[in-house]
Design an enzyme around this catalytic site. Structure first.
Site, PDB file in Angstrom:
ATOM      1  N   SER A   1      33.139 -25.085  -3.835  1.00 29.06           N
ATOM      2  CA  SER A   1      34.339 -25.762  -3.347  1.00 29.06           C
ATOM      3  C   SER A   1      35.460 -25.589  -4.363  1.00 29.06           C
ATOM      4  O   SER A   1      35.227 -25.220  -5.522  1.00 29.06           O
ATOM      5  CB  SER A   1      34.081 -27.259  -3.142  1.00 29.06           C
ATOM      6  OG  SER A   1      34.092 -27.945  -4.388  1.00 29.06           O
ATOM      7  N   ASP A   2      36.684 -25.857  -3.962  1.00 27.31           N
ATOM      8  CA  ASP A   2      37.771 -25.958  -4.929  1.00 27.31           C
ATOM      9  C   ASP A   2      37.708 -27.346  -5.566  1.00 27.31           C
ATOM     10  O   ASP A   2      36.882 -28.187  -5.207  1.00 27.31           O
ATOM     11  CB  ASP A   2      39.116 -25.713  -4.251  1.00 27.31           C
ATOM     12  CG  ASP A   2      40.169 -25.169  -5.217  1.00 27.31           C
ATOM     13  OD1 ASP A   2      40.045 -25.407  -6.433  1.00 27.31           O
ATOM     14  OD2 ASP A   2      41.108 -24.507  -4.759  1.00 27.31           O
ATOM     15  N   TYR A   3      38.587 -27.579  -6.517  1.00 22.94           N
ATOM     16  CA  TYR A   3      38.602 -28.790  -7.339  1.00 22.94           C
ATOM     17  C   TYR A   3      38.698 -30.036  -6.453  1.00 22.94           C
ATOM     18  O   TYR A   3      39.718 -30.264  -5.803  1.00 22.94           O
ATOM     19  CB  TYR A   3      39.803 -28.707  -8.280  1.00 22.94           C
ATOM     20  CG  TYR A   3      39.804 -29.600  -9.473  1.00 22.94           C
ATOM     21  CD1 TYR A   3      39.619 -29.075 -10.751  1.00 22.94           C
ATOM     22  CD2 TYR A   3      40.046 -30.966  -9.370  1.00 22.94           C
ATOM     23  CE1 TYR A   3      39.668 -29.881 -11.880  1.00 22.94           C
ATOM     24  CE2 TYR A   3      40.085 -31.780 -10.480  1.00 22.94           C
ATOM     25  CZ  TYR A   3      39.900 -31.234 -11.738  1.00 22.94           C
ATOM     26  OH  TYR A   3      39.952 -32.040 -12.861  1.00 22.94           O
TER      27      TYR A   3
END
Length: 757
Positions: free
Chosen positions: A284-286
């Site tokens: 996932s992204d942040y």
């Protein structure tokens, strides 16, 4: 007899071929991981899916108790730490103090260099030089790996047609074909031939998918488009990166078809894995998992389960997997198969990086000291920076500067080392970038003097927010004092070099702008300098296309230098002095007015098209007050010499559906100095079952020519160049007429007609 519905390659069939062409995982990896997973508890398995942040933060959230979680087997990797010594400490905890001793993977955003900073990605795309871009990635990977990093969140390959979006600076521009070539070059550069080589790193392709098309150009916003448009206009760079062997992908923040990409099974499973055959890991992204709560698709436990089942293997920073998956398993919301599948992908990543053979292969402090920011890499950064600059205007040959002039360097970016590298640069404090003033002093000596002239922005609080390190370079002088000092210096000089534009952090993540112009105090100073009557060269710093309508009409030269990295000052001076002949070409259109956005060269054909070069016509697709065309088109860029490109010629005017045809032009350097020209090939499908773009880039070649020298440039037109995804999402070549076009940019093209039988 072939009909319109004759399919050369079906989408599904092509995807199956792609999948079967990939090499199978080695048997020893499978058996090793089978054995390891048989020893793992549920808690330890879920721990491998947890990616906390420590050190460099790129969001509001931060992770707590990182060392304790590593020791307890609750962590698969760490994001944000750099430095071989620091990373070795964390690896020691994982290997020596956790129950199974599973090594960690260490990730970082290495976007355009590590300690040696290269031009921002949008600038690199302006070079149209894939070997140079690949070399940049090699150097960045070498430096990062020597410093403990083995996983880089790059390349960012999001196609973007809206320059209001700040992260356009981080990508390849508006074209999918150019973006795909860059994606392949960067994956090759980062990963090399063997990921177990200590100077390579695993690439992470981002942001999957469509992050570059947010409504209104506003970061993190909704994306709304059809699957046909996705496949024809946006998806190619991601697919090219996967086919080049990229080891991992990152899910994007945005929604697609009203489902966040982090939990979008069509993107992450159907398209990426089943159709393309990708067998790597997805992260996932942040806080991307956590943010799906705000998207309104479920609570903390629900969004974690949805992300896992859709195909997101690792959870960056949210810790939603760590905190909820055991409960979701117990309640039947996820299965053991879902968890095991994700765990296997994370462990395979570590195996491919050689971490099970040697967890410390990336933590050699002696290698780090000998590698990062070394002189040879700085020299290469300076060379590439000069190749990325785009000469937009050069009236009466004011550039290159002749060398005898008294030069007034004026503007808030003239002596601003901090703003040279651009967004996403993380060099240590002792690796100071070279300012333009320093670079010009090196090249021009005492002929150059400097005055700031104005502050970068009128709003002091906003300037603080968008300054590198939130440290605005304000002198305390009044606006009137700075202006008077600049005008005095201009009066004493022969030529003005105006160093103006955006601050580096005015682009990048969370840096969308509604009015993309040169900021007001700088524009006012430019107008005052214009009144002096002295020649003005605008050295434009920007991470996006800007509206430069006044500048084009009123200034003598415009050199767009983007943000050119740690060696920016010297590289810009090299171009101003003529030591380097600029050869950059725009990878994105510059709008005439913000009201045109999105404006891009490959727009769709319409029922009431507007002829180019014609003013307003009622009942046509146009504006009453501005032209349709951009101020500077995709592919555009001037040189200090003149090139002539002959009309395009085809080896045959007809082509079989499985055949090829050669398109050729002759390029001649008609000027007095050596230079580089990028010949661009475009194709238009004149009649199809679905509406097609007015033109699409399908090839390019950059050639170097001495004065008077000519060279023939040839392109092989293949069936794949003529295919597209039709309304039924079939990848087809439809017989009929195609225009084959070639020239120096997307507007100045000759064409020939090709018929596919």
């Amino acid at each position: 007899m072939l009909t319109k519905k004759t399919i050369i390659t079906l989408f599904a069939a092509g995807a199956a071929l792609c999948a079967t062409a990939k090499p199978k995982a080695p048997a020893d990896m499978d058996s090793f991981i089978d054995n390891l997973m048989s020893k793992m508890t549920l808690e330890e398995k879920i721990g491998q899916l947890n990616l906390p942040v420590s050190g460099i933060l790129t969001g509001d959230a931060k992770s707590e108790n990182v060392a304790e979680n590593i020791r307890g087997g609750h962590t698969g990797g760490v994001f944000g730490v750099k430095g071989a010594a620091e990373i070795r400490k964390l690896q020691d905890i994982a290997v020596k103090e956790s129950r199974l001793g599973i090594p960690l993977v260490f990730g970082l955003d290495v976007i355009h260099g590590y300690q040696t900073t290269f031009p921002i990605p949008l600038a690199q795309a302006s070079s149209w030089d894939m070997s140079a871009i690949e070399r940049m990635a090699q150097i960045a990977g070498d430096e990062a790996s020597s410093s403990g990093i083995n996983w880089v969140y790059s390349p960012m390959v999001d196609v973007c047609r809206d320059p209001r979006w700040g992260r356009i600076a981080e990508g390849p521009g508006e074209d999918p074909y150019l973006g795909a070539e860059i994606a392949k070059a960067m994956v090759r550069g980062f990963q090399g031939e063997d990921l177990k080589d200590k100077n390579t790193v695993m690439a992470c392709v981002k942001h999957f998918a469509l992050y570059g098309a947010p409504d209104g150009g506003r970061d993190y916003n909704t994306v709304d488009m059809s699957r046909q448009r996705l496949l024809n206009e946006y998806i190619l760079p991601y697919k090219a990166a996967a086919e080049a062997g990229a080891g991992s992908f990152m899910a994007s923040f945005n929604t697609f078809e009203n489902i966040p990409a982090t939990a979008n099974s069509y993107l992450l499973t159907d398209l990426l894995r089943k159709q393309w055959g990708f067998d790597g890991m997805v992260v996932s992204d942040y806080t991307g998992v956590l943010e799906m709560i705000s998207h309104g698709i479920g609570d903390y436990q629900t969004v974690a389960a949805r992300a896992l089942k859709a195909g997101t293997d690792m959870d960056m920073v949210s810790e939603a997997y760590k905190n909820t998956l055991a409960k979701s398993l117990e309640e039947g919301k996820v299965s053991m198969e879902d968890i095991d599948r994700a765990v296997r992908r994370v462990l395979e990543m570590k195996y491919r990086l050689g971490l099970f053979d040697d967890p410390y292969r990336y933590t050699d402090t002696k290698r780090e000291a000998a590698t990062v920011y070394k002189p040879a890499y700085r020299e290469e950064a300076r060379r590439l920076a000069a190749e990325c600059m785009v000469l937009l205007e050069n009236k009466d040959g004011v550039l290159p500067l002749k060398g005898a002039e008294k030069i007034a360097l004026i503007g808030p970016l003239g002596n601003s080392a901090a703003n040279m590298p651009g967004m996403w640069s993380v060099p240590d404090a002792d690796r100071k970038p070279v300012s333009l003033y320093e670079g010009m002093k090196e090249v021009f000596g005492d002929k150059v003097r400097y005055a700031k002239g104005c502050d970068a922005l009128a709003d002091a609080e906003l300037e603080k927010k968008v300054s590198p390190g939130q440290n605005p370079e304000r002198t305390g002088q009044s606006a009137a004092e700075m202006k008077a000092e600049a005008l005095k210096l201009a009066a004493e000089s022969d030529v003005i070099v105006a160093a103006m534009g955006e601050l580096s952090e005015m682009t990048g993540e969370g840096a969308s702008r509604a009015n993309i112009v040169v900021p007001e105090p700088q524009e006012e100073l430019l107008k005052a300098l214009k009144e002096t009557g002295k020649p003005i060269v605008l050295v434009l710093f920007t991470g996006r296309p800007l509206v430069l309508t006044w500048e084009k009409d009123n200034l003598d030269a415009i050199l767009n230098v983007w943000f050119a990295g740690s060696e920016a000052g010297g590289a810009i001076a090299d171009v101003l002095a003529g030591k380097v002949n600029p050869s950059g070409k725009l990878p994105v259109s510059f709008p005439y007015h913000v009201g045109q956005i999105p404006v891009h060269y490959n727009s769709m054909m319409t029922g009431r098209p507007m002829p180019e070069g014609v003013s307003y016509i009622k009942y046509r697709s146009n504006y009453q007050d501005i032209p349709n065309q951009p101020l500077y088109p995709f592919g555009y860029g001037k040189s200090y010499t003149e090139f002539e490109i002959s009309p395009v010629a085809l080896s045959s005017s007809e082509m079989a559906p499985d055949g090829t045809v050669t398109a050729s032009v002759t390029v001649t350097n008609k000027g007095a100095v050596e230079g580089k020209e990028t010949v661009q090939l475009y194709i238009r499908d004149t009649v199809a079952e679905s509406t097609r773009p007015v033109k699409e880039l399908k090839g390019f070649e950059k050639v170097t020519l001495k004065p008077g020298e000519s060279k023939e440039v040839t392109f092989t037109v293949t069936p794949d160049m003529l295919k597209y995804y039709n309304h039924d999402l079939e990848y087809v070549l439809e017989p009929g007429e195609f225009e084959i076009m070639a020239g120096p940019d997307s507007q100045n093209l000759s064409k020939a007609l090709l018929t596919v039988k």
